[in-house]
Design a protein around this motif. Structure first.
Motif, PDB file in Angstrom:
ATOM      1  N   ILE A 202       0.840  -1.209   0.000  1.00  0.00           N
ATOM      2  CA  ILE A 202       0.000   0.000   0.000  1.00  0.00           C
ATOM      3  C   ILE A 202       0.871   1.253   0.000  1.00  0.00           C
ATOM      4  CG2 ILE A 202      -0.289   0.107   2.538  1.00  0.00           C
ATOM      5  CD1 ILE A 202      -3.233   1.026   1.944  1.00  0.00           C
ATOM      6  N   SER A 203       0.374   2.279  -0.699  1.00  0.00           N
ATOM      7  CA  SER A 203       1.055   3.563  -0.714  1.00  0.00           C
ATOM      8  C   SER A 203      -0.011   4.667  -0.713  1.00  0.00           C
ATOM      9  CB  SER A 203       1.917   3.656  -1.973  1.00  0.00           C
ATOM     10  OG  SER A 203       2.666   4.849  -1.960  1.00  0.00           O
ATOM     11  N   PHE A 204       0.381   5.819  -0.213  1.00  0.00           N
ATOM     12  CA  PHE A 204      -0.559   6.946  -0.142  1.00  0.00           C
ATOM     13  C   PHE A 204       0.047   8.175  -0.825  1.00  0.00           C
ATOM     14  CE2 PHE A 204      -1.438   4.274   3.504  1.00  0.00           C
ATOM     15  CZ  PHE A 204      -2.822   4.220   3.536  1.00  0.00           C
TER      16      PHE A 204
ATOM     17  N   THR B  14      -6.642  12.357   0.122  1.00  0.00           N
ATOM     18  CA  THR B  14      -5.521  11.407   0.128  1.00  0.00           C
ATOM     19  C   THR B  14      -5.954  10.137  -0.592  1.00  0.00           C
ATOM     20  OG1 THR B  14      -4.711  12.281   2.225  1.00  0.00           O
ATOM     21  CG2 THR B  14      -3.944  10.090   1.613  1.00  0.00           C
TER      22      THR B  14
END
Lengths: 271, 253
Positions: free
Chosen positions: B189-191, B243
């Motif tokens: 996961i990345s934001f 986001t």
């Protein structure tokens, strides 16, 4: 869900199952086989972590490694990064670390021979580009407190490397049931608790999964498994035989190769 | 906000959505593609399946970075805007199919794609395992879900609460991520942060239609919407920070 409460529940369940030697004494006994495992395949475990974090770090990054063990990260990280500080309370582990560092001709590191929880973070405030704890956070009951302490020492990145519980065809997969019957195997994984906790703390945690293999001699693996099960039961000649037979089944030419998966979690400190 | 919304709803949203994506210069789609390239999830040689492509927020950046994209978009108005955006940007390596993901699942697609991706539409699949099974069957390497994370307390969330629509949304990113973990998918996961930019008129239309999913809108509500949009618009452009959470994992393909 309250992550911290869930974590404490699992932590207490694991603690309640212990009967034999745990904690520092356990790790003193594990130093040799652990060093053999972590250094195997040219430090594959540490190299995979480094590959994941490298592009997030500045040149010559200063690193604080909590629970440095036999130099699992020191050796691969030192080739690419700057000054390295290892926190490791076990003297046997430190002896392995120094041996491994000398073999790799690494000298730009220092050692804090203390339990992490006894270290005064005020003396290290904002000193490191990366504060990392790999396969060690599970030893702590209070995860938010450890996160705050890590953040205090960092000026850039913090990272938690967590093991993942799953069956990957290793000798350990079937041994627990053979020795402890239907007692549920306790989890050593901080994941996904740590992700959820960081997310709720609004840290936007990044996660990458890494796969790696580790090799140990047959004898080292048998010894490791005996020490592991001695935490939970009094070993009898029969249980020792079960361990030996099972590990032997998974060996090839006197070497046991195992498959692992870990989650590399990291977050940037908010400026 | 986490319930299945019918094709007709998205047909009505096409105009305001197109305004959002073009005013924002396809920014979140570009960021997702940049991330997937960096992580070696997307290659220039891939055939990519995109479910619910909308007006092309992600489709256009994807097309620029890969061999071909098959894009499913069931809402006719959305599909029209998508085709127009592709044409205006001289993009020719996209096949647009006016189908829902569920309709497309019935085709024999074993290993047809390198990557399957769905952005801002996961809630159209109440049965997550059905979607994962489809990705496993049709994508030989990777699957990806992207969605906007639940926003922290801000004037925008306060405003949505005052309209009575904030409470219906749970955090899809968190729920999806944990579901994928529980299903043993080992999801990465990345934001990243982005800003939703759109004309003030488009923002009013969006907020009205989102609220209308749940209840009748009264005159007082419209006044509230107008005043909120005015407060966060500059030179006729409304801005709201958000986001994006991008989750990707290896398929069993």
């Amino acid at each position: 869900m309250d992550e911290q409460q869930e974590w404490i529940k699992e932590f207490n369940r694991r603690q309640a199952l212990y009967e034999g030697k745990t904690g520092l004494g356990y790790w003193e006994s594990r130093a040799r086989d652990f060093s053999e495992m972590r250094s195997s395949r040219n430090w594959e475990f540490g190299r995979r972590i480094l590959k994941t974090l490298y592009r997030e770090l500045p040149e010559k990054a200063k690193v604080l490694d909590i629970g440095a063990g036999p130099g699992s990260l020191l050796v691969p990280f030192s080739e690419k990064l700057g000054e390295f500080t290892a926190v490791e309370p076990s003297t046997a582990m430190l002896s392995e670390l120094k041996k491994n560092a000398s073999k790799a001709r690494i000298s730009n590191f220092s050692v804090l021979t203390q339990n992490w929880e006894n270290i005064k973070t005020s003396a290290l405030e904002g000193s490191f580009d990366l504060v990392i704890i790999s396969i060690t956070l599970w030893m702590f009951r209070d995860l938010p407190e450890q996160i705050k302490r890590m953040e205090k020492c960092s000026r850039g990145l913090c990272s938690v490397v967590a093991c993942i519980d799953d069956n990957r065809g290793n000798s350990e997969d079937s041994l627990w049931e053979k020795i402890l019957g239907d007692v549920p195997r306790p989890s050593y994984s901080e994941f996904p608790f740590i992700f959820n906790l960081l997310y709720k703390m609004r840290r936007s945690p990044e996660v990458r999964f890494i796969e790696y293999q580790a090799e140990r001699s047959l004898n080292a693996k048998i010894q490791q498994q005996k020490l592991f099960y001695a935490k939970y039961v009094r070993l009898t000649p029969q249980t020792e035989q079960i361990i030996e037979n099972e590990v032997r089944k998974h060996s090839h030419n006197g070497i046991v190769t195992e498959n692992y998966i870990s989650a590399v979690v990291w977050w940037k400190l908010k400026k | 906000m986490n319930e299945v919304s019918p094709v007709a709803y998205w047909d009505n949203r096409a105009e305001d959505y197109d305004n959002f994506i073009r005013t924002s210069r396809f920014s979140y789609g570009k960021n997702i593609v940049r991330l997937l390239r960096k992580e070696q999830v997307l290659s220039g040689q891939d055939l990519v399946l995109e479910i619910a492509g909308g007006v092309g927020a992600l489709t256009l950046p994807l097309c620029r970075e890969t061999r071909e994209v098959v894009c499913l978009e069931p809402a006719p108005n959305m599909a029209d805007y998508l085709k127009k955006n592709l044409l205006n940007n001289q993009i020719e390596n996209c096949r647009v199919l006016q189908l829902t993901g569920q309709e497309y699942m019935h085709q024999n697609l074993h290993d047809a794609f390198g990557l399957g991706i769905i952005c801002h539409a996961s809630w159209q699949f109440p049965d997550l395992e059905e979607l994962l099974g489809f990705f496993d069957l049709s994508c030989r390497s990777w699957a990806c879900i992207a969605d906007t994370a639940k926003a922290p307390e801000s004037p925008h969330t306060e405003f949505r609460k005052s309209l009575g629509i904030e409470h219906v949304g749970f955090d899809r990113v968190l729920v999806l991520y944990n579901a994928l973990c529980a299903l043993g998918r080992n999801p990465n996961i990345s934001f990243f942060n982005y800003t939703m930019l759109r004309s003030a008129e488009s923002a009013k239309s969006m907020l009205k239609q989102v609220a209308e999913k749940y209840r009748q809108i009264a005159k007082a509500d419209m006044e509230k919407i107008n005043s909120h949009v005015a407060a966060y618009s500059t030179d006729g452009t409304y801005a709201e920070p958000a986001t994006m959470g991008v989750i990707w994992w290896k398929t069993k393909g």
